[in-house]
Scaffold this motif. Structure first.
Motif, short mmCIF file in Angstrom:
data_model
loop_
_atom_site.label_atom_id
_atom_site.label_comp_id
_atom_site.label_asym_id
_atom_site.label_seq_id
_atom_site.Cartn_x
_atom_site.Cartn_y
_atom_site.Cartn_z
N ASP A 1 10.91 30.60 -13.49
CA ASP A 1 11.23 29.84 -12.29
C ASP A 1 12.71 29.52 -12.19
OD1 ASP A 1 8.21 27.88 -12.67
OD2 ASP A 1 8.55 29.65 -11.42
N PHE A 2 13.19 29.49 -10.98
CA PHE A 2 14.57 29.09 -10.70
C PHE A 2 14.76 27.62 -11.04
CE2 PHE A 2 18.55 28.85 -8.55
CZ PHE A 2 18.56 27.63 -7.87
N TYR B 1 19.66 23.15 -6.70
CA TYR B 1 18.75 22.72 -7.76
C TYR B 1 17.33 22.66 -7.23
CZ TYR B 1 23.07 20.93 -9.85
OH TYR B 1 24.33 20.80 -10.37
N ILE B 2 16.38 22.87 -8.13
CA ILE B 2 15.01 22.54 -7.77
C ILE B 2 14.87 21.03 -7.78
CG2 ILE B 2 13.94 24.68 -8.52
CD1 ILE B 2 13.19 23.23 -11.14
N ASP B 3 13.92 20.54 -7.01
CA ASP B 3 13.77 19.10 -6.85
C ASP B 3 13.53 18.38 -8.17
OD1 ASP B 3 12.06 19.16 -3.60
OD2 ASP B 3 14.18 19.28 -4.14
N SER B 4 12.79 19.01 -9.07
CA SER B 4 12.39 18.32 -10.30
C SER B 4 13.55 18.06 -11.26
CB SER B 4 11.29 19.10 -11.01
OG SER B 4 11.75 20.39 -11.37
N VAL B 5 14.69 18.69 -11.05
CA VAL B 5 15.82 18.46 -11.95
C VAL B 5 17.00 17.79 -11.25
CG1 VAL B 5 15.14 20.49 -13.28
CG2 VAL B 5 17.02 20.68 -11.62
N LYS B 6 16.90 17.57 -9.96
CA LYS B 6 18.01 16.91 -9.23
C LYS B 6 18.26 15.54 -9.81
CE LYS B 6 17.56 19.26 -4.77
NZ LYS B 6 17.16 19.13 -3.35
#
Length: 120
Positions: free
Chosen positions: A46-47, A60-65
């Motif tokens: 996954d990106f 960024y993906i939301d989970s790491v923002k």
């Protein structure tokens, strides 16, 4: 010969931090967008984050923002991923990816990955 070599992975407790690095050689670094992907056991790759060749834009993906920061040093041909407030669900093999920007052809490149393990 293009090479992408990741480093900086390891075992860390939840809430801790790690800084991944990806050293790149064999291409015009500033003309490639750089990304980090991750692959957990039994899951697809996954990106996670990306940065343009100039470094002006990041994604960024939301989970790491708010927890992860991607950056690059074009003088050192290196891209980084600073990971803070790590969670067990961040456990994965992290891969560096180079994608050509306009005018650089179509080939993209991957590193071999570095393991990140976050214990609860």
């Amino acid at each position: 010969q293009v090479q992408l070599v990741e480093s900086g992975g390891g075992l860390v407790q939840a809430g801790g931090s790690l800084r991944l690095s990806c050293a790149v050689s064999g291409l015009t670094f500033s003309k490639y967008s750089m990304s980090w992907f991750r692959q957990a056991p039994g899951k697809e790759r996954d990106f996670v984050a990306a940065i343009t060749g100039s470094g002006d834009s990041t994604y960024y993906i939301d989970s790491v923002k708010g927890r992860f920061t991607i950056s690059r040093d074009n003088a050192k041909n290196t891209v980084y991923l600073q990971m803070n407030s790590l969670k067990p669900e961040d456990t994965a093999v992290y891969y560096c990816h180079a994608g050509p920007e306009e005018g650089e052809g179509s080939a993209d490149y991957w590193g071999r990955g570095t393991q990140v393990t976050v214990s609860s």
